[in-house]
Write a protein that holds these residues in place. Structure first.
Motif: not given
Ligand code: GLC
Length: 733
Positions: A688-701
């Protein structure tokens, strides 16, 4: 004159340089410009107005160019008759766009969306939408108010039946499939059906699981949980969205500049149009946002709604606001442009009518029914199978008792939002078993009780049939009208006398196979100990009974996996897999941490859960590169082996946990899945491949970012997967 010639020259040059699609789009925009320049303000508002059904007054309004869309008009002949008024008798001859709730089939009814989501089979779901589109266009419908892509974490909410469950990643995958299925490869295709992702947005977050109730969530939760399936639908090309009834933190969804103007039309650059849900603009008065309908219309239009469904709020009186400057006309022109753009792309100007003969050779075709049966089989989830009582051992069984109010019910399988589905088209559980077991096993049947009504008068006659049998198949659950819109429940057990009937049957000591028919997760804690096997069959559509017979008799090895958690008790709700860890995660060994005195925190059946007649073992989890930059893909491989005696399909699931971040993160999030079919003894390596860009979050800002640090990946057959490994995301070099 010189300027016009020069601009025409530019357009001509541009057209030569652009590809065919761009040229077509340019052509459409030019046609819209020309049409807009000829429209009166009242005709512009007409395009932004949709009504349900028709009557002499509405026909007059169509003739006057005061209605641009209809819904709930049934049949090609009637659609053609009304279209003729618009196209031949109105001043500008702009065709109507005709919509309908083709949610899980037009006449060939497929499993309800919560059921088909349990198949995790995005290709088959897409095919079901394609078939629905073909049938709907054949009767003159151009536009469906689907897919419903609301994330739902509260099974008290009746509309959980209409969506894809609790997870944003799976919800987004299914949203894409449905948009592509409904719309096909081009909206110009006469079998394309304009999609409408709904209900924008966060409708499923209603407090108390009570429909239309207040939604009060953070923007972070809005963006991380509720928006992703809508963004997926928009990126897949959905031509419309429907704005919801609910408020979001004080701002109603049908007058919400953040969600409509800033996110949808700004950040996502959406070029389709937004239709309000039924009178949701008019309901701004109930919300207390507007004192009258014209003011409600003004606010909603400025916020980003383009068409008013049954709200009487987009009316020519809005021109007063234009004259006073309270309503810039650019919003009206933009709304009309978006609506006309979809009418042109659907080819309605060139081909406004439907061949009334077409539907005779399209509805309920054999290949449609075959697809409905296959998707129904794959939607069934095996929750329990003690002593391997399933699949039924037909060689040793002489008599089976089929008991329960839903055993021969041909209405419930159609579920909620059944469009033009007919009970007489439905194969009930009893008739499916009769067809499959004719001449092999004797069947006895009895309702035993009603679905909801009190009364045990028929218990005894059912028990007498049970005593004559070797095994009992009990068909229990909810009627179709117990889920869907305005169908919320405060208790989630088996309704009416059904649990008492189950208890009485269990007292006979006969082994019980419980077949559940329901439109939402039920609370099964009292039920679970009484049944030897439990099969979740939801409301599976016209082929319900055949699909159940296929699974119970072993013609299909169940592969469904839950897409929504089944709580142990109503008191646990909301309970979902991608929860936060909290500062005091549950620790049964001590007191001061987040748990109940009377029930475990975990659901009875978790997200991603489902058994098979065989068994799959996972081993050898490997991460190709454990130090990743955001531009790379996480590549995970795992060995999956079918260690049982028969072939089966497993849904391999990949979850990721961000161990440390600038904001709290879920204990795990689905980031990949793959259906894999293995014969007995077969072992395969699944990657299975997951683009690392999909592992983000909406940060404190509240900025979406992939934050460097350590992550853990889990792979397995449900959201409790234990096989795991860690990797790091490193800052870009
Ligand atoms: C209903 C529903 C919506 C549906 C619309 C048209 O109230 O909320 O899902 O598409 O009206 O029937």
């Amino acid at each position: 004159m010189h300027t016009i010639k020069r601009s025409m020259l530019v357009v001509t040059l541009l057209a030569g340089w652009l590809g065919s699609q761009e040229r077509e789009a340019l052509g459409i925009e030019q046609k819209i410009d020309a049409l807009l320049s000829r429209m009166t303000f009242a005709e512009k508002i007409g395009q932004m107005t949709q009504f349900s059904g028709t009557d002499a007054r509405k026909e007059e309004q169509i003739r006057a160019g005061a209605i641009g869309s209809l819904l709930n008009v049934i049949g090609a002949a009637e659609n053609n008759r009304l279209q003729k008024i618009a196209v031949e008798e109105s001043r500008l001859k702009i065709p109507l766009i005709i919509g309908n709730d083709v949610i899980h089939g037009y006449r060939t009814i497929f499993p309800i969306p919560l059921a088909w989501s349990a198949s995790w089979d995005t290709a088959l779901i897409r095919q079901a939408a394609r078939i629905a589109a073909k049938e709907a266009r054949a009767v003159g419908i151009h536009w469906t108010f689907a897919p419903m892509v609301d994330i739902a974490r509260d099974p008290r909410w009746g509309r959980i039946a209409e969506g894809a469950g609790e997870d944003p990643f799976l919800g987004a995958a299914i949203a894409r499939s449905l948009v592509c299925g409904f719309q096909g490869s081009s909206l110009a295709d006469p079998q394309a059906l304009l999609a409408c992702a709904k209900h924008y947005v966060a409708y499923g977050g209603a407090e108390g699981g009570r429909d239309y109730n207040t939604v009060d969530i953070s923007e972070r939760t809005l963006r991380e949980i509720y928006l992703p399936p809508f963004e997926a639908a928009v990126r897949a090309g959905a031509g419309s969205l429907m704005s919801a009834f609910n408020e979001i933190g004080g701002i109603p969804a049908s007058a919400n500049p953040l969600t409509l103007r800033q996110i949808l039309k700004g950040e996502w650059a959406f070029t389709g149009f937004v239709v309000s849900d039924w009178n949701s603009i008019g309901e701004l008065l109930n919300h207390g946002l507007a004192a009258n309908r014209i003011e409600a219309g003004r606010q909603s239009l400025i916020a980003g709604v383009d068409m008013d469904m049954e709200g009487l709020c987009f009316t020519p009186e809005l021109e007063e606001f234009v004259k006073s400057g309270a309503l810039p006309e650019k919003y009206v022109d933009d709304a009309v442009r978006r609506i006309l753009r979809m009418k042109y792309r659907l080819g309605l100007f060139e081909n406004p009518y439907t061949d009334p003969e077409l539907s005779k050779n399209v509805l309920m075709q054999a290949d449609h029914l075959a697809a409905a049966r296959e998707l129904a089989r794959r939607s069934i989830v095996l929750l329990k199978n003690e002593k391997n009582i399933l699949p039924l051992n037909l060689e040793n069984l002489k008599t089976i008792a089929v008991i329960g109010p839903l055993a021969d019910d041909n209405n419930a399988p159609l579920g909620t939002w059944r469009c033009q589905g007919r009970p007489e088209d439905v194969v009930t559980v009893l008739s499916g078993l009769r067809q499959r077991l004719a001449g092999k096993v004797k069947l006895l049947s009895a309702k035993g009780c009603d679905i909801q009504k009190a009364g045990q008068a028929h218990f005894q006659s059912a028990i007498e049939k049970v005593r004559q049998s070797d095994v009992v198949i009990m068909v229990l659950g909810e009627g179709a009208e117990m889920s869907g819109e305005a169908a919320c429940r405060s208790e989630l057990g088996l309704p009416g006398e059904q649990l008492n009937l189950l208890r009485r049957v269990a007292e006979t000591g006969k082994p019980i196979v419980l077949v559940l028919m329901n439109g939402r997760p039920l609370v099964l804690s009292a039920v679970e100990p009484l049944a030897t096997a439990i099969v979740e069959t939801w409301h599976l559509g016209v082929q319900h009974g055949n699909a159940v017979a296929d699974v119970l008799c072993g013609d299909y090895n169940p592969s469904g996996k839950l897409t929504v958690s089944f709580p142990r008790s109503v008191g646990q709700i909301p309970v979902y897999y991608n929860h936060k860890n909290t500062g005091r995660p549950a620790n049964p060994g001590s007191k001061y941490n987040s748990k109940y005195l009377d029930v475990d925190n975990s659901p009875l059946y978790p997200f991603g859960y489902g058994n098979s007649y065989t068994r799959f073992e996972y081993s050898g989890l490997k991460i190709a590169n454990t130090r990743l930059q955001t531009s790379e893909d996480l590549r995970v491989s795992v060995s999956v082996k079918n260690v049982g005696k028969q072939a089966g399909t497993e849904v391999v699931q990949l979850y990721v946990q961000d161990l440390v971040a600038s904001v709290t993160r879920p204990v795990r999030e689905l980031k990949g899945f793959q259906r894999v079919t293995l014969s007995a003894g077969q072992q395969e390596t699944v990657t299975l491949r997951v683009p690392v860009t999909q592992l983000g979050c909406y940060d404190i800002n509240l900025q979406y970012r992939v934050e460097p640090g350590e992550f853990r990946v889990y792979v397995g057959g449900d959201s409790r997967a234990e096989l795991s490994a860690t990797f790091n995301v490193v800052a870009a070099q």
